[in-house]
Write an enzyme that holds these catalytic residues in place. Sequence first.
Site, PDB file in Angstrom:
ATOM      1  N   ARG A 132       5.059   6.422  -0.007  1.00 45.91           N
ATOM      2  CA  ARG A 132       5.047   5.250  -0.893  1.00 45.91           C
ATOM      3  C   ARG A 132       5.179   5.734  -2.334  1.00 45.91           C
ATOM      4  O   ARG A 132       4.358   6.521  -2.802  1.00 45.91           O
ATOM      5  CB  ARG A 132       3.754   4.438  -0.742  1.00 45.91           C
ATOM      6  CG  ARG A 132       3.907   2.996  -1.272  1.00 45.91           C
ATOM      7  CD  ARG A 132       2.580   2.235  -1.285  1.00 45.91           C
ATOM      8  NE  ARG A 132       1.703   2.807  -2.255  1.00 45.91           N
ATOM      9  CZ  ARG A 132       0.387   3.001  -2.063  1.00 45.91           C
ATOM     10  NH1 ARG A 132      -0.197   2.655  -0.934  1.00 45.91           N
ATOM     11  NH2 ARG A 132      -0.343   3.553  -2.995  1.00 45.91           N
ATOM     12  N   GLU A 150       3.022   7.676  -9.191  1.00 44.32           N
ATOM     13  CA  GLU A 150       2.845   8.827  -8.294  1.00 44.32           C
ATOM     14  C   GLU A 150       3.676   8.605  -7.030  1.00 44.32           C
ATOM     15  O   GLU A 150       4.144   7.489  -6.756  1.00 44.32           O
ATOM     16  CB  GLU A 150       1.372   9.010  -7.910  1.00 44.32           C
ATOM     17  CG  GLU A 150       0.834   7.845  -7.094  1.00 44.32           C
ATOM     18  CD  GLU A 150      -0.329   8.208  -6.189  1.00 44.32           C
ATOM     19  OE1 GLU A 150      -0.549   9.392  -5.901  1.00 44.32           O
ATOM     20  OE2 GLU A 150      -1.014   7.279  -5.723  1.00 44.32           O
ATOM     21  N   ASN A 152       3.263   9.145  -2.958  1.00 48.38           N
ATOM     22  CA  ASN A 152       2.290   9.442  -1.907  1.00 48.38           C
ATOM     23  C   ASN A 152       2.982   9.960  -0.652  1.00 48.38           C
ATOM     24  O   ASN A 152       3.914   9.324  -0.155  1.00 48.38           O
ATOM     25  CB  ASN A 152       1.504   8.175  -1.562  1.00 48.38           C
ATOM     26  CG  ASN A 152       0.621   7.727  -2.706  1.00 48.38           C
ATOM     27  OD1 ASN A 152      -0.372   8.388  -3.032  1.00 48.38           O
ATOM     28  ND2 ASN A 152       0.995   6.647  -3.356  1.00 48.38           N
ATOM     29  N   SER A 157      -1.252   3.641   2.225  1.00 50.08           N
ATOM     30  CA  SER A 157      -1.844   2.499   2.917  1.00 50.08           C
ATOM     31  C   SER A 157      -1.324   1.156   2.422  1.00 50.08           C
ATOM     32  O   SER A 157      -0.494   1.093   1.525  1.00 50.08           O
ATOM     33  CB  SER A 157      -3.363   2.576   2.799  1.00 50.08           C
ATOM     34  OG  SER A 157      -3.714   2.670   1.449  1.00 50.08           O
ATOM     35  N   LYS A 329       0.182  15.969  -7.349  1.00 49.64           N
ATOM     36  CA  LYS A 329       0.610  15.509  -8.678  1.00 49.64           C
ATOM     37  C   LYS A 329       1.294  16.642  -9.449  1.00 49.64           C
ATOM     38  O   LYS A 329       2.150  16.397 -10.294  1.00 49.64           O
ATOM     39  CB  LYS A 329      -0.589  14.976  -9.444  1.00 49.64           C
ATOM     40  CG  LYS A 329      -0.833  13.485  -9.197  1.00 49.64           C
ATOM     41  CD  LYS A 329      -1.899  13.155  -8.282  1.00 49.64           C
ATOM     42  CE  LYS A 329      -2.017  11.671  -8.007  1.00 49.64           C
ATOM     43  NZ  LYS A 329      -2.749  11.398  -6.778  1.00 49.64           N
ATOM     44  N   LYS A 398      -5.051  14.100 -14.421  1.00 52.36           N
ATOM     45  CA  LYS A 398      -5.156  13.940 -12.956  1.00 52.36           C
ATOM     46  C   LYS A 398      -5.369  15.274 -12.242  1.00 52.36           C
ATOM     47  O   LYS A 398      -4.614  16.208 -12.448  1.00 52.36           O
ATOM     48  CB  LYS A 398      -3.865  13.318 -12.396  1.00 52.36           C
ATOM     49  CG  LYS A 398      -3.535  11.950 -12.937  1.00 52.36           C
ATOM     50  CD  LYS A 398      -2.373  11.346 -12.157  1.00 52.36           C
ATOM     51  CE  LYS A 398      -1.941  10.020 -12.759  1.00 52.36           C
ATOM     52  NZ  LYS A 398      -0.854   9.408 -11.981  1.00 52.36           N
ATOM     53  N   GLU A 402      -6.143  12.406  -3.855  1.00 50.90           N
ATOM     54  CA  GLU A 402      -5.595  11.117  -3.434  1.00 50.90           C
ATOM     55  C   GLU A 402      -6.723  10.130  -3.191  1.00 50.90           C
ATOM     56  O   GLU A 402      -7.866  10.528  -2.987  1.00 50.90           O
ATOM     57  CB  GLU A 402      -4.802  11.286  -2.126  1.00 50.90           C
ATOM     58  CG  GLU A 402      -3.565  12.139  -2.245  1.00 50.90           C
ATOM     59  CD  GLU A 402      -2.599  11.616  -3.263  1.00 50.90           C
ATOM     60  OE1 GLU A 402      -2.478  10.388  -3.425  1.00 50.90           O
ATOM     61  OE2 GLU A 402      -1.965  12.435  -3.947  1.00 50.90           O
ATOM     62  N   GLY A 403      -6.360   8.877  -3.178  1.00 49.38           N
ATOM     63  CA  GLY A 403      -7.311   7.862  -2.714  1.00 49.38           C
ATOM     64  C   GLY A 403      -8.036   7.113  -3.815  1.00 49.38           C
ATOM     65  O   GLY A 403      -8.881   6.267  -3.538  1.00 49.38           O
ATOM     66  N   ARG A 484       0.194  -4.267  -6.025  1.00 50.65           N
ATOM     67  CA  ARG A 484      -1.259  -4.240  -6.245  1.00 50.65           C
ATOM     68  C   ARG A 484      -1.520  -4.630  -7.683  1.00 50.65           C
ATOM     69  O   ARG A 484      -0.829  -4.168  -8.598  1.00 50.65           O
ATOM     70  CB  ARG A 484      -1.799  -2.832  -6.031  1.00 50.65           C
ATOM     71  CG  ARG A 484      -2.356  -2.623  -4.656  1.00 50.65           C
ATOM     72  CD  ARG A 484      -2.847  -1.210  -4.507  1.00 50.65           C
ATOM     73  NE  ARG A 484      -1.886  -0.266  -5.080  1.00 50.65           N
ATOM     74  CZ  ARG A 484      -2.114   1.026  -5.168  1.00 50.65           C
ATOM     75  NH1 ARG A 484      -3.248   1.537  -4.752  1.00 50.65           N
ATOM     76  NH2 ARG A 484      -1.202   1.828  -5.678  1.00 50.65           N
TER      77      ARG A 484
HETATM   78  P1  ADP Z   1      -4.262   8.193  -6.542  1.00 43.89           P
HETATM   79  O1  ADP Z   1      -3.462   9.174  -5.761  1.00 43.89           O
HETATM   80  O2  ADP Z   1      -5.713   8.501  -6.514  1.00 43.89           O
HETATM   81  O3  ADP Z   1      -3.945   6.772  -6.181  1.00 43.89           O
HETATM   82  P2  ADP Z   1      -2.827   7.643  -9.033  1.00 43.89           P
HETATM   83  O4  ADP Z   1      -2.012   8.655  -9.732  1.00 43.89           O
HETATM   84  O5  ADP Z   1      -2.108   6.577  -8.334  1.00 43.89           O
HETATM   85  O6  ADP Z   1      -3.841   8.425  -8.074  1.00 43.89           O
HETATM   86  O7  ADP Z   1      -3.818   6.993 -10.087  1.00 43.89           O
HETATM   87  C1  ADP Z   1      -4.714   5.946  -9.722  1.00 43.89           C
HETATM   88  C2  ADP Z   1      -4.502   4.721 -10.592  1.00 43.89           C
HETATM   89  O8  ADP Z   1      -4.606   5.065 -11.977  1.00 43.89           O
HETATM   90  C3  ADP Z   1      -3.126   4.072 -10.460  1.00 43.89           C
HETATM   91  O9  ADP Z   1      -3.084   3.178  -9.371  1.00 43.89           O
HETATM   92  C4  ADP Z   1      -2.987   3.377 -11.798  1.00 43.89           C
HETATM   93  O10 ADP Z   1      -3.678   2.137 -11.803  1.00 43.89           O
HETATM   94  C5  ADP Z   1      -3.686   4.326 -12.752  1.00 43.89           C
HETATM   95  N1  ADP Z   1      -2.695   5.258 -13.340  1.00 43.89           N
HETATM   96  C6  ADP Z   1      -2.358   6.482 -12.888  1.00 43.89           C
HETATM   97  N2  ADP Z   1      -1.396   7.048 -13.647  1.00 43.89           N
HETATM   98  C7  ADP Z   1      -1.102   6.154 -14.603  1.00 43.89           C
HETATM   99  C8  ADP Z   1      -0.188   6.144 -15.710  1.00 43.89           C
HETATM  100  N3  ADP Z   1       0.600   7.179 -15.975  1.00 43.89           N
HETATM  101  N4  ADP Z   1      -0.156   5.034 -16.485  1.00 43.89           N
HETATM  102  C9  ADP Z   1      -0.966   3.982 -16.241  1.00 43.89           C
HETATM  103  N5  ADP Z   1      -1.848   3.933 -15.232  1.00 43.89           N
HETATM  104  C10 ADP Z   1      -1.934   5.007 -14.410  1.00 43.89           C
HETATM  105 MG    MG Z   2      -1.977   8.741  -4.312  1.00 43.42          MG
HETATM  106 MG    MG Z   3      -2.156   5.797  -6.447  1.00 39.06          MG
END
Ligand code: ADP
Ligand code: MG
Ligand code: MG
Length: 508
Positions: A132, A150, A152, A157, A329, A398, A402-403, A484
């Site tokens: 995803r 990101e 995945n 999910s 990441k 970051k 994950e999660g 989402r």
């Molecule tokens: P995970 O793998 O834990 O889901 P993410 O990289 O998706 O990690 O980060 C979790 C959440 O943080 C994202 O769903 C988003 O809401 C916010 N986020 C992450 N990176 C960014 C970004 N570059 N700009 C804005 N919001 C972000």
């Molecule tokens: Mg993720």
């Molecule tokens: Mg995410």
Amino acid sequence: MAYLTGPNYPPVLDNTAETERLVQTVKDWSIANGLAIRPPPAVAADADGILAIPAPVTLFPSPFPKSCFEEAKAIQTTYNELYARISRDEEFLGKVVEEVAGGDEFIANLWQVHQRVKGEGYVQPLTLGLFRSDYMVHKDGDNLQIKQVEFNTIASSFGGLSSKTSLLHKHLAATEYPLLNTPIPSSSLNLPFNDSAKGLAAGIAAAYRAYGPSLQDRPACVLFLVQDGERNVFDQRHLEYALQSEGIPVFRLPFSQVLQHTTLGEGRELLYRPPHNPGHVFEAAVTYLRAGYGPGDYTSPDAWEARYQIEKSKTIACPSVLTQLAGMKKVQQVLATPETDNEQAPAALRRFAPSEEAVPRLLKTFTNIYPMSPSTPAGRFAQSLATSPEHSLRYVLKPQREGGGNNVYRSAIPAFLSKTPKEHWGSYILMELITPPAVRNVILRNGKIERGGVICELGVYGTCVWDRVTGEVKYNEEAGYLLRTKGEASEEGGVAAGYGCMDSVCLV
Ligand code: ADP
Ligand code: MG
Ligand code: MG
């Protein structure tokens, strides 16, 4: 934002009776159609495991730019192939792992599992990816562009609940919205079809068929490895039901019980004996991990042995260890960071992109991401940004996790770094925050309404089956989407983590 919506959408809902009717409709439709989760203990005690509550949802589909939605869908098969190619390059992944493993025992342990299996030789050349790719909309002048949050590669999910959310909003558009005080005519909403549950199941079924005949006429099955106490169980069940309706046997096995209920056959087939009838032996053609993506699932040496057993076996793993690692990441950062200022596109991106034309197209979906290691100019620059109270406000830090719930945002970054040993900074990446235009919506969570500005994150699912040895891509499909939505003020947006909710797009 005016360019996305007129002042009448979504409606203000200032009439209590009409709000109550809409809420009741959503609550009932959600349970009646399996847009549901198990309740968190704070909402209801459920000792017998019989309760379900509606998943948090928006009462209206959120406006989303059509051009962005279409580009995100159109580029998915290119992304699938990009990540299949990265997964096949052990040397590249090894170098990336080396950069983060010093401060990240979990990644180091995953790499160890791969090394052990490699020592004995892999017996299954095929891998299944259920991916995803997540985006937010970035506004650059008048130009709207998707920017990737990101990618995945494990346990992606909400594909099961997402197609249901699209159906919920279509149902409301046909039956409820035209009756509101400020009616929305059903023909005015452009709600695209979303078959994410079937799309993901079709990917699993493709791998199941590619596995080939099992030995000794053993029936083949698909194993879903799940977490103990999973609350998002119906999301997974929708995929199971789609597979079972095609006649494919599916079993759910807690990740913590893999060693109790599986063994390896003579050809390292992964043999599963269902606990309710151990006389039956199934050969797991596909093992789909909805667990094992983070350290929380590996609290004993047995858990690592379980992961090793799966990786070593003949089952088609979704994902393999290398594919899970491709989702770090840090890999996303390496793809996005040019090594020199005059480089047109990062070397890693040019190396792994499926075609030359794909490079600028993929590049457009990236935002600035920096390494945090001091060994390169980009890393030293990032360290200076991240430790500055002023500059850090535009970034998210970051780790390789994950999660949800693992990132460090804005003003918290300098303080976090000051208590993190400097030699471990390299296991993080620093990413520019994407600031999508806020839209209004109404969130229904645990029976309560939250109104106001929201931020939407689009995920596009992709399914891919490839041969790690020959590189042949046997199956490559885009598989529906997830929207989402979270309150404007929330930094994280995971639905499972409790701050985000399910939504669907209304194309504008
Ligand atoms: P995970 O793998 O834990 O889901 P993410 O990289 O998706 O990690 O980060 C979790 C959440 O943080 C994202 O769903 C988003 O809401 C916010 N986020 C992450 N990176 C960014 C970004 N570059 N700009 C804005 N919001 C972000
Ligand atoms: Mg993720
Ligand atoms: Mg995410």
